[in-house]
Write a protein that holds these residues in place. Structure first.
Motif, mmCIF file in Angstrom:
data_model
loop_
_atom_site.group_PDB
_atom_site.id
_atom_site.type_symbol
_atom_site.label_atom_id
_atom_site.label_comp_id
_atom_site.label_asym_id
_atom_site.label_seq_id
_atom_site.Cartn_x
_atom_site.Cartn_y
_atom_site.Cartn_z
ATOM 1 N N LEU A 181 0.850 -1.192 0.000
ATOM 2 C CA LEU A 181 0.000 0.000 0.000
ATOM 3 C C LEU A 181 0.885 1.241 0.000
ATOM 4 C CD1 LEU A 181 -2.805 1.416 0.380
ATOM 5 C CD2 LEU A 181 -2.412 1.216 2.852
ATOM 6 N N CYS A 182 0.555 2.201 -0.874
ATOM 7 C CA CYS A 182 1.273 3.488 -0.874
ATOM 8 C C CYS A 182 0.315 4.601 -0.490
ATOM 9 C CB CYS A 182 1.874 3.785 -2.244
ATOM 10 S SG CYS A 182 2.745 5.373 -2.279
ATOM 11 N N VAL A 183 0.582 5.238 0.644
ATOM 12 C CA VAL A 183 -0.180 6.416 1.071
ATOM 13 C C VAL A 183 0.670 7.672 0.964
ATOM 14 C CG1 VAL A 183 -1.601 5.042 2.648
ATOM 15 C CG2 VAL A 183 0.461 6.162 3.519
ATOM 16 N N LEU A 184 1.863 7.547 0.367
ATOM 17 C CA LEU A 184 2.809 8.658 0.224
ATOM 18 C C LEU A 184 2.768 9.205 -1.198
ATOM 19 C CD1 LEU A 184 5.857 7.050 2.086
ATOM 20 C CD2 LEU A 184 4.099 8.561 3.045
ATOM 21 N N PRO A 185 3.152 10.452 -1.397
ATOM 22 C CA PRO A 185 3.096 11.038 -2.740
ATOM 23 C C PRO A 185 4.152 10.454 -3.676
ATOM 24 C CG PRO A 185 3.991 12.621 -1.171
ATOM 25 C CD PRO A 185 3.524 11.461 -0.369
ATOM 26 N N CYS A 204 5.389 -7.472 -7.272
ATOM 27 C CA CYS A 204 4.410 -7.366 -6.192
ATOM 28 C C CYS A 204 3.258 -6.463 -6.615
ATOM 29 C CB CYS A 204 5.071 -6.798 -4.936
ATOM 30 S SG CYS A 204 6.440 -7.799 -4.304
ATOM 31 N N ASP A 205 2.076 -6.692 -6.052
ATOM 32 C CA ASP A 205 0.909 -5.866 -6.343
ATOM 33 C C ASP A 205 1.011 -4.554 -5.569
ATOM 34 O OD1 ASP A 205 0.004 -7.936 -7.896
ATOM 35 O OD2 ASP A 205 -1.501 -8.639 -6.458
ATOM 36 N N LEU A 206 0.647 -3.466 -6.262
ATOM 37 C CA LEU A 206 0.751 -2.131 -5.677
ATOM 38 C C LEU A 206 -0.628 -1.508 -5.575
ATOM 39 C CD1 LEU A 206 2.498 0.259 -4.695
ATOM 40 C CD2 LEU A 206 2.700 0.971 -7.095
ATOM 41 N N PHE A 207 -0.991 -1.083 -4.381
ATOM 42 C CA PHE A 207 -2.275 -0.446 -4.094
ATOM 43 C C PHE A 207 -2.005 1.036 -3.837
ATOM 44 C CE2 PHE A 207 -2.693 -4.878 -3.344
ATOM 45 C CZ PHE A 207 -4.018 -5.217 -3.591
ATOM 46 N N ILE A 208 -2.609 1.883 -4.651
ATOM 47 C CA ILE A 208 -2.271 3.310 -4.663
ATOM 48 C C ILE A 208 -3.472 4.132 -4.220
ATOM 49 C CG2 ILE A 208 -1.228 5.151 -6.034
ATOM 50 C CD1 ILE A 208 -1.091 2.739 -8.236
ATOM 51 N N VAL A 209 -3.249 5.035 -3.278
ATOM 52 C CA VAL A 209 -4.308 5.941 -2.833
ATOM 53 C C VAL A 209 -3.772 7.376 -2.869
ATOM 54 C CG1 VAL A 209 -5.405 4.198 -1.369
ATOM 55 C CG2 VAL A 209 -3.648 5.697 -0.400
ATOM 56 N N PRO A 210 -4.661 8.369 -2.871
ATOM 57 C CA PRO A 210 -4.196 9.759 -2.782
ATOM 58 C C PRO A 210 -3.415 9.978 -1.487
ATOM 59 C CG PRO A 210 -6.503 9.665 -3.438
ATOM 60 C CD PRO A 210 -6.125 8.276 -3.018
ATOM 61 N N PRO A 211 -2.362 10.781 -1.530
ATOM 62 C CA PRO A 211 -1.499 10.916 -0.352
ATOM 63 C C PRO A 211 -2.081 11.808 0.732
ATOM 64 C CG PRO A 211 -0.710 12.336 -2.113
ATOM 65 C CD PRO A 211 -1.866 11.552 -2.688
#
Length: 336
Positions: A181-185, A204-211
């Motif tokens: 999970l990426c919660v960073l910009p 690996c699978d990457l899950f992206i959300v707005p930071p």
């Protein structure tokens, strides 16, 4: 950065959008064709005016496929700041999306501006037509300041990025990062090079959300459970909110957490361990010039201690006296 990438899936948990590996390759090919139609050449520098979505990663790899250099910028920058960065980097192209303000697009006047959806009818053989970059080609420019003074950027080559990812793989492995999970910009070295690209380019699978969205951090535990997240990186400010407002995850899938980019106190460290349910909370140290994570607490039982950054990951760290106050150049070459 030669040969084919070993990509994982890309997922936007909030929107529900998902690209499997085949879809991602098609999206990259479309953008390669669009850039070629616009006259891009190896060595050209390209501003990307958005981040933290699926399209960002397709643009990034298309730029690299063509031997060009990507410059991710904070979407919140003012037109004045955008102009300063583009001038400092000698950017020739800019990529925008629907959220890019008209004023920021106008600040790119003189560059070739392309919308991320342009070229949907481009030929499918674009990847075969494009030459892969060389190891010492410039790959990435990350700006670490510039809003109040002269912009300062760090230039990474494909060699410097690969060196960091290879040493991370040797030091940390990839098993814990299988669902990241990426919660960073993504205009931020910590978020892009290590949190996103290190796992994703290792399959690996990457899950992206707005930071840094407070409403998202307040439901962080639920997000981790819903998507079986095994790893996330973070900064202390994320935990300042999450520890107060978010229920912890319950499924036990979270295996590892990194915290970096700011000092981590022993008290917060212990609270994060309790909230996440794992002792593998690594205090990671790094700077943009080293490709972010360059040291951390890993591989052994660690008693949290304020200021403890652990051992180097594929690096040698020395403490030297610094008596030179000379202003650094506007662009600094990354260490390799």
């Amino acid at each position: 950065m030669t040969g084919q990438w070993n990509l994982g899936n890309l997922v936007e948990p909030l929107s529900g959008r998902r690209w499997d590996v085949d879809t991602t390759h098609r999206e990259i090919s479309t953008r390669v064709a669009a850039f070629l139609a616009d006259g891009i050449e190896p060595g050209d520098r390209v501003l990307i005016h958005f981040g933290n979505n699926l399209e960002f990663f397709a643009e990034l790899l298309a730029i690299w496929q063509l031997g060009a250099c990507a410059i991710p910028v904070d979407a919140r920058l003012t037109p004045f700041e955008v102009k300063k960065l583009s001038n400092a980097a000698s950017a020739r192209f800019a990529v925008v999306n629907d959220a890019t303000p008209d004023a920021s697009q106008n600040a790119a006047r003189g560059m070739v501006v392309r919308h991320t959806t342009d070229g949907r009818d481009a030929a499918g053989n674009a990847l075969a037509a494009a030459a892969w970059p060389r190891l010492d080609d410039d790959a990435l420019i990350l700006f670490t300041s510039g809003s109040t003074g002269e912009p300062k950027g760090v230039v990474h080559t494909h060699r410097s990025l690969l060196a960091r990812w290879i040493t991370l793989q040797q030091s940390l492995g990839v098993a814990a990062y299988r669902r990241t999970l990426c919660v960073l910009p993504t205009h931020f070295g910590h978020g892009l090079i290590c949190n996103c690209l290190y796992p994703w380019l290792n399959g690996c699978d990457l899950f992206i959300v707005p930071p840094f969205q407070p409403e998202l951090i307040m439901r962080l535990g639920t997000l981790i459970d819903e998507h079986d997240i095994s790893f996330m990186s973070s900064v202390p400010s994320v935990w300042n909110l999450a520890l107060k407002t978010a229920a912890p995850p319950k499924h036990g899938q979270l295996k590892r957490v990194h915290v970096g980019s700011a000092p981590l106190s022993a008290n917060n460290w212990q609270q994060i361990q309790a909230w996440t349910g794992t002792q593998d909370v690594f205090n990671a140290y790094g700077i943009t010039e080293t490709g972010s994570w360059v040291a951390g607490t890993s591989g052994e039982a660690v008693v949290p201690e304020s200021g403890l950054v652990g051992r180097p990951w594929g690096a040698t760290i020395r403490v030297v006296e610094h008596g030179d106050s000379t202003e650094p150049p506007s662009l600094t070459r990354a260490s390799q």
